[in-house]
Scaffold this motif. Structure first.
Motif, PDB file in Angstrom:
ATOM      1  N   SER A   9       0.809  -1.220   0.000  1.00 36.88           N
ATOM      2  CA  SER A   9       0.000   0.000   0.000  1.00 36.88           C
ATOM      3  C   SER A   9       0.840   1.266   0.000  1.00 36.88           C
ATOM      4  CB  SER A   9      -0.911   0.006   1.238  1.00 36.88           C
ATOM      5  OG  SER A   9      -0.142   0.005   2.424  1.00 36.88           O
ATOM      6  N   PHE A  10       2.121   1.157  -0.351  1.00 34.74           N
ATOM      7  CA  PHE A  10       3.035   2.301  -0.222  1.00 34.74           C
ATOM      8  C   PHE A  10       2.577   3.490  -1.050  1.00 34.74           C
ATOM      9  CE2 PHE A  10       6.904   4.735  -1.067  1.00 34.74           C
ATOM     10  CZ  PHE A  10       7.428   4.826   0.206  1.00 34.74           C
ATOM     11  N   THR A  11       2.004   3.242  -2.216  1.00 34.57           N
ATOM     12  CA  THR A  11       1.627   4.348  -3.102  1.00 34.57           C
ATOM     13  C   THR A  11       0.224   4.880  -2.812  1.00 34.57           C
ATOM     14  OG1 THR A  11       0.820   2.779  -4.754  1.00 34.57           O
ATOM     15  CG2 THR A  11       3.111   3.514  -4.957  1.00 34.57           C
ATOM     16  N   PHE A  12      -0.523   4.236  -1.902  1.00 37.10           N
ATOM     17  CA  PHE A  12      -1.890   4.672  -1.609  1.00 37.10           C
ATOM     18  C   PHE A  12      -1.873   5.693  -0.487  1.00 37.10           C
ATOM     19  CE2 PHE A  12      -5.672   4.236   1.069  1.00 37.10           C
ATOM     20  CZ  PHE A  12      -6.626   4.650   0.158  1.00 37.10           C
ATOM     21  N   HIS A  13      -2.567   6.810  -0.666  1.00 37.76           N
ATOM     22  CA  HIS A  13      -2.635   7.841   0.351  1.00 37.76           C
ATOM     23  C   HIS A  13      -4.090   8.202   0.615  1.00 37.76           C
ATOM     24  CE1 HIS A  13       1.308   8.948  -1.834  1.00 37.76           C
ATOM     25  NE2 HIS A  13       1.582   8.150  -0.831  1.00 37.76           N
ATOM     26  N   SER A  14      -4.595   7.890   1.786  1.00 37.07           N
ATOM     27  CA  SER A  14      -5.947   8.294   2.142  1.00 37.07           C
ATOM     28  C   SER A  14      -5.928   9.725   2.646  1.00 37.07           C
ATOM     29  CB  SER A  14      -6.499   7.372   3.241  1.00 37.07           C
ATOM     30  OG  SER A  14      -5.816   7.625   4.462  1.00 37.07           O
ATOM     31  N   THR A  15      -7.113  10.282   2.849  1.00 38.43           N
ATOM     32  CA  THR A  15      -7.175  11.638   3.393  1.00 38.43           C
ATOM     33  C   THR A  15      -6.568  11.697   4.794  1.00 38.43           C
ATOM     34  OG1 THR A  15      -9.427  11.166   4.159  1.00 38.43           O
ATOM     35  CG2 THR A  15      -9.199  12.301   2.056  1.00 38.43           C
ATOM     36  N   ASP A  16      -6.690  10.597   5.550  1.00 35.55           N
ATOM     37  CA  ASP A  16      -6.120  10.588   6.899  1.00 35.55           C
ATOM     38  C   ASP A  16      -4.602  10.694   6.878  1.00 35.55           C
ATOM     39  OD1 ASP A  16      -8.345  10.445   8.728  1.00 35.55           O
ATOM     40  OD2 ASP A  16      -8.755   8.452   7.938  1.00 35.55           O
ATOM     41  N   HIS A  20      -2.779  13.615   9.255  1.00 35.41           N
ATOM     42  CA  HIS A  20      -1.717  13.465  10.252  1.00 35.41           C
ATOM     43  C   HIS A  20      -0.430  14.163   9.830  1.00 35.41           C
ATOM     44  CE1 HIS A  20      -3.795  10.858  13.101  1.00 35.41           C
ATOM     45  NE2 HIS A  20      -4.391  10.308  12.049  1.00 35.41           N
ATOM     46  N   ARG A  21      -0.162  14.247   8.530  1.00 35.14           N
ATOM     47  CA  ARG A  21       1.003  15.031   8.097  1.00 35.14           C
ATOM     48  C   ARG A  21       0.819  16.503   8.464  1.00 35.14           C
ATOM     49  NH1 ARG A  21       2.636  18.866   5.669  1.00 35.14           N
ATOM     50  NH2 ARG A  21       0.486  19.358   5.080  1.00 35.14           N
ATOM     51  N   ASN A  74       2.689  23.317   2.953  1.00 34.71           N
ATOM     52  CA  ASN A  74       2.899  22.229   1.989  1.00 34.71           C
ATOM     53  C   ASN A  74       1.723  21.244   2.016  1.00 34.71           C
ATOM     54  OD1 ASN A  74       5.268  23.216   1.028  1.00 34.71           O
ATOM     55  ND2 ASN A  74       6.595  21.702   2.005  1.00 34.71           N
ATOM     56  N   LEU A  75       0.585  21.700   1.538  1.00 32.65           N
ATOM     57  CA  LEU A  75      -0.604  20.853   1.575  1.00 32.65           C
ATOM     58  C   LEU A  75      -0.468  19.676   0.618  1.00 32.65           C
ATOM     59  CD1 LEU A  75      -3.387  23.606   1.642  1.00 32.65           C
ATOM     60  CD2 LEU A  75      -2.204  22.521   3.556  1.00 32.65           C
ATOM     61  N   ASN A  76      -0.994  18.522   1.063  1.00 32.89           N
ATOM     62  CA  ASN A  76      -0.967  17.279   0.267  1.00 32.89           C
ATOM     63  C   ASN A  76       0.449  16.869  -0.123  1.00 32.89           C
ATOM     64  OD1 ASN A  76      -3.896  17.012   0.129  1.00 32.89           O
ATOM     65  ND2 ASN A  76      -3.835  18.781  -1.242  1.00 32.89           N
ATOM     66  N   TYR A  77       1.387  17.167   0.745  1.00 37.69           N
ATOM     67  CA  TYR A  77       2.792  16.804   0.509  1.00 37.69           C
ATOM     68  C   TYR A  77       2.983  15.321   0.834  1.00 37.69           C
ATOM     69  CZ  TYR A  77       7.895  17.057   0.654  1.00 37.69           C
ATOM     70  OH  TYR A  77       9.238  16.859   0.426  1.00 37.69           O
ATOM     71  N   ALA A  78       3.517  14.570  -0.122  1.00 41.16           N
ATOM     72  CA  ALA A  78       3.650  13.115   0.065  1.00 41.16           C
ATOM     73  C   ALA A  78       4.888  12.592  -0.640  1.00 41.16           C
ATOM     74  CB  ALA A  78       2.405  12.403  -0.435  1.00 41.16           C
ATOM     75  N   SER A  79       6.047  13.065  -0.228  1.00 44.21           N
ATOM     76  CA  SER A  79       7.289  12.553  -0.799  1.00 44.21           C
ATOM     77  C   SER A  79       7.506  11.115  -0.341  1.00 44.21           C
ATOM     78  CB  SER A  79       8.464  13.419  -0.349  1.00 44.21           C
ATOM     79  OG  SER A  79       8.692  13.250   1.041  1.00 44.21           O
ATOM     80  N   PRO A  80       8.349  10.342  -1.045  1.00 52.54           N
ATOM     81  CA  PRO A  80       8.618   8.959  -0.611  1.00 52.54           C
ATOM     82  C   PRO A  80       9.116   8.883   0.823  1.00 52.54           C
ATOM     83  CG  PRO A  80       9.431   9.297  -2.838  1.00 52.54           C
ATOM     84  CD  PRO A  80       8.979  10.634  -2.346  1.00 52.54           C
ATOM     85  N   ILE A 141      -3.183   0.431   5.711  1.00 48.29           N
ATOM     86  CA  ILE A 141      -3.491   0.742   4.308  1.00 48.29           C
ATOM     87  C   ILE A 141      -4.162   2.114   4.238  1.00 48.29           C
ATOM     88  CG2 ILE A 141      -4.722   0.029   2.240  1.00 48.29           C
ATOM     89  CD1 ILE A 141      -4.490  -2.838   3.126  1.00 48.29           C
ATOM     90  N   HIS A 142      -5.283   2.251   4.942  1.00 43.13           N
ATOM     91  CA  HIS A 142      -5.973   3.548   4.960  1.00 43.13           C
ATOM     92  C   HIS A 142      -5.129   4.605   5.671  1.00 43.13           C
ATOM     93  CE1 HIS A 142      -9.442   6.214   4.805  1.00 43.13           C
ATOM     94  NE2 HIS A 142      -9.261   6.470   6.083  1.00 43.13           N
ATOM     95  N   PHE A 143      -4.587   4.275   6.806  1.00 41.06           N
ATOM     96  CA  PHE A 143      -3.655   5.049   7.623  1.00 41.06           C
ATOM     97  C   PHE A 143      -4.311   5.796   8.784  1.00 41.06           C
ATOM     98  CE2 PHE A 143      -1.063   8.510   9.160  1.00 41.06           C
ATOM     99  CZ  PHE A 143       0.151   7.889   9.315  1.00 41.06           C
ATOM    100  N   GLN A 144      -4.040   5.278   9.975  1.00 39.97           N
ATOM    101  CA  GLN A 144      -4.337   5.939  11.247  1.00 39.97           C
ATOM    102  C   GLN A 144      -3.466   5.297  12.326  1.00 39.97           C
ATOM    103  OE1 GLN A 144      -8.551   5.945  12.204  1.00 39.97           O
ATOM    104  NE2 GLN A 144      -8.912   7.827  11.061  1.00 39.97           N
ATOM    105  N   TYR A 145      -3.624   5.797  13.561  1.00 38.97           N
ATOM    106  CA  TYR A 145      -2.846   5.264  14.692  1.00 38.97           C
ATOM    107  C   TYR A 145      -3.748   4.510  15.665  1.00 38.97           C
ATOM    108  CZ  TYR A 145       1.026   8.222  13.159  1.00 38.97           C
ATOM    109  OH  TYR A 145       2.046   8.799  12.428  1.00 38.97           O
TER     110      TYR A 145
END
Length: 504
Positions: A9-16, A20-21, A74-80, A141-145
């Motif tokens: 799921s590395f390339t998948f980015h949910s709104t969550d 958190h970023r 830096n909104l929606n920033y998602a570097s590797p 996958i979705h991403f939360q804590y």
């Protein structure tokens, strides 16, 4: 397993992920006085202060991966490097959940002389907790804590099962200041500790012995709660920002239902309202032009008015929630059954709040599913409820993962967990006939039909453009039936009183 899922799921980015970023950036780049005022992003900080400090701590590690992620603009920033840090932070904080699962396994009774691991309740419980499908997809996958937070909850429950009540109370106070959704189960904690910890003795008939009340124990509990809340909210109270913080924590303008309808009573209520509106228009009892234009099936987080039925206000949901949990909390006050009676009350409070609460997220069903795992390995009837609730609740999370590449992942993971759950619990409670009743089996098989219709047939049909919300509606409504059924079955278990009263 979690590392493998993260790689997939590395390339998948949910709104969550962006939520958190952004919180990392807010807590790292801005002074404390601006944390709950910052609104550059729509994903403003809306968790209690203790979680904000948690993000603040993570941000000091994040700066060694990519400092640009810590800039608010830096909104929606998602570097590797940002994705890698976020994924690794979830895995690392899951250490708390692993430790909590270990402590919960110590609380269940083992069957002596059995060499088969599937006949060992502690092993089955460990797998049900650590391999929980819902937690895997929501966090990794979705991403939360949630793993970290559920770890604190389960550790608190384990401490009460081990009669270490002050430690359990401290952990729950910390949890409430990390995420306020756990207010759902606060009544269970409050009544249980007051009745079974502050009152040290019962009469012979099980009624309360008022003279046994211990002011020192109440003072100890009060000191724990006040101290934790003071550390969490104290700086904001000193700055006169408590109203601002509370307005972020309780945003009642978001509407009755979340964008993805939680499978609860309001999903059924909404569908009934829609059905009556359509019927009314066709029978010419209602004028379509006069109906409210805001649509609850638009997939948006918003306020709306029901067309035929009474519109539901936040105060109405609060009353419904309190009424739904009242018998459970009354039960542990009038006839306490020890820590397991408390656990049953906790489950009913969690499900009651999930079913009747305001703007409930579909992920909140895990608050009931995970603790129920403990009872499922000890009781055949609880195992039956667990299988219905878990299968239904987990399937209701499917809409969170909606891309074609994620479909085989979520289907495979759920199948593996579900097959293990049925196999292990059937073996653990073998010799007493089938675990599920025929109607329960038919209902769960119906989930397969719903899944095929929503995941395979609907994307190929012309309805996809005209009615994009239809799969969400079908999923929520069908799963609502299973969640409501499980809630009622748990109440039947409570009223049966087959747990013998236990002293602490």
């Amino acid at each position: 397993m979690k590392c493998l899922i993260c790689c997939v799921s590395f390339t998948f980015h949910s709104t969550d992920f962006e939520v958190h970023r952004n919180w990392l950036a807010i807590t790292h780049s801005l002074p404390v006085s601006r944390w709950y005022h910052e609104n550059t992003s729509e994903w403003t900080l809306d968790y209690p202060p203790l979680f904000a400090w948690f993000e603040f701590g993570l941000s000091h590690v994040a700066q060694h991966f990519d400092r640009n992620m810590l800039q608010v603009e830096n909104l929606n920033y998602a570097s590797p490097s940002t994705v890698l840090f976020q994924r690794l932070s979830v895995i690392f904080t899951d250490v708390v959940f692993i430790y909590a699962a270990k402590e919960c396994c110590r609380c269940v009774q083992e069957q002596k002389g059995s060499r088969d691991v599937l006949n060992r309740p502690s092993f089955v419980l460990a797998v049900l907790l650590l391999w929980n499908f819902g937690l895997l997809i929501v966090d990794h996958i979705h991403f939360q804590y949630n793993g970290f937070l559920f770890g604190v909850l389960l550790l608190s429950v384990a401490k009460h099962l081990q009669s270490q009540h002050l430690q359990g109370a401290l952990l729950f106070a910390i949890l409430l200041n990390l995420k306020h959704i756990y207010l759902y189960v606060a009544p269970a904690y409050g009544i249980y500790l007051l009745r079974s910890y502050c009152f040290t003795q019962d009469n012979k008939d099980g009624s309360i012995r008022w003279m046994s009340f211990s002011p020192l124990r109440l003072l100890a509990l009060g000191s724990i709660v006040v101290s934790v809340c003071a550390l969490s909210f104290g700086p904001f109270i000193a700055m006169g920002q408590l109203p601002q913080v509370l307005s972020r924590l309780f945003p009642f303008k978001r509407g009755l239902c979340h964008a993805y309808w939680a499978p609860n009573i309001w999903a059924l209520y909404n569908v009934l309202d829609k059905g009556l509106a359509v019927l009314g228009v066709r029978l010419k009892l209602l004028e379509e032009a006069e109906l409210p234009r805001a649509s609850m099936t638009g997939g948006l987080v918003q306020e709306f008015q029901h067309s035929v039925l009474l519109s539901v206000s936040p105060s109405a949901t609060l009353v419904c929630t309190l009424l739904s949990i009242l018998p459970a909390v009354a039960s542990i006050w009038l006839r306490p059954c020890g820590a397991r009676g408390f656990l049953r009350c906790l489950l009913l409070c969690a499900l009651g709040s999930f079913m009747f609460g305001w703007h409930v997220h579909e992920k909140a069903v895990l608050i009931a599913i995970l603790p129920l795992s403990i009872l499922a390995v000890e009781s055949r009837e609880d195992a039956r409820i667990f299988l219905v609730l878990t299968t239904t609740g987990h399937y209701s999370l499917f809409p969170l993962l909606f891309t074609p590449t994620e479909r085989p992942v979520k289907v495979s993971l759920m199948l593996m967990f579900t097959i293990f759950s049925f196999t292990a619990l059937r073996k653990l409670h073998s010799g007493q006939g089938p675990l599920l009743r025929p109607l329960e089996v038919v209902y769960l098989l119906g989930l397969v039909v719903v899944a095929i219709a929503c995941e395979v047939v609907f994307p190929l049909s012309p309805w996809q453009q005209r009615l994009p919300f239809l799969p969400l509606l079908a999923t929520s409504v069908y799963c609502s039936v299973g969640v409501c059924y499980s809630f009622l079955r748990l109440y039947v278990r409570l009223l049966q009183r087959d747990d013998k009263p236990k002293q602490l």
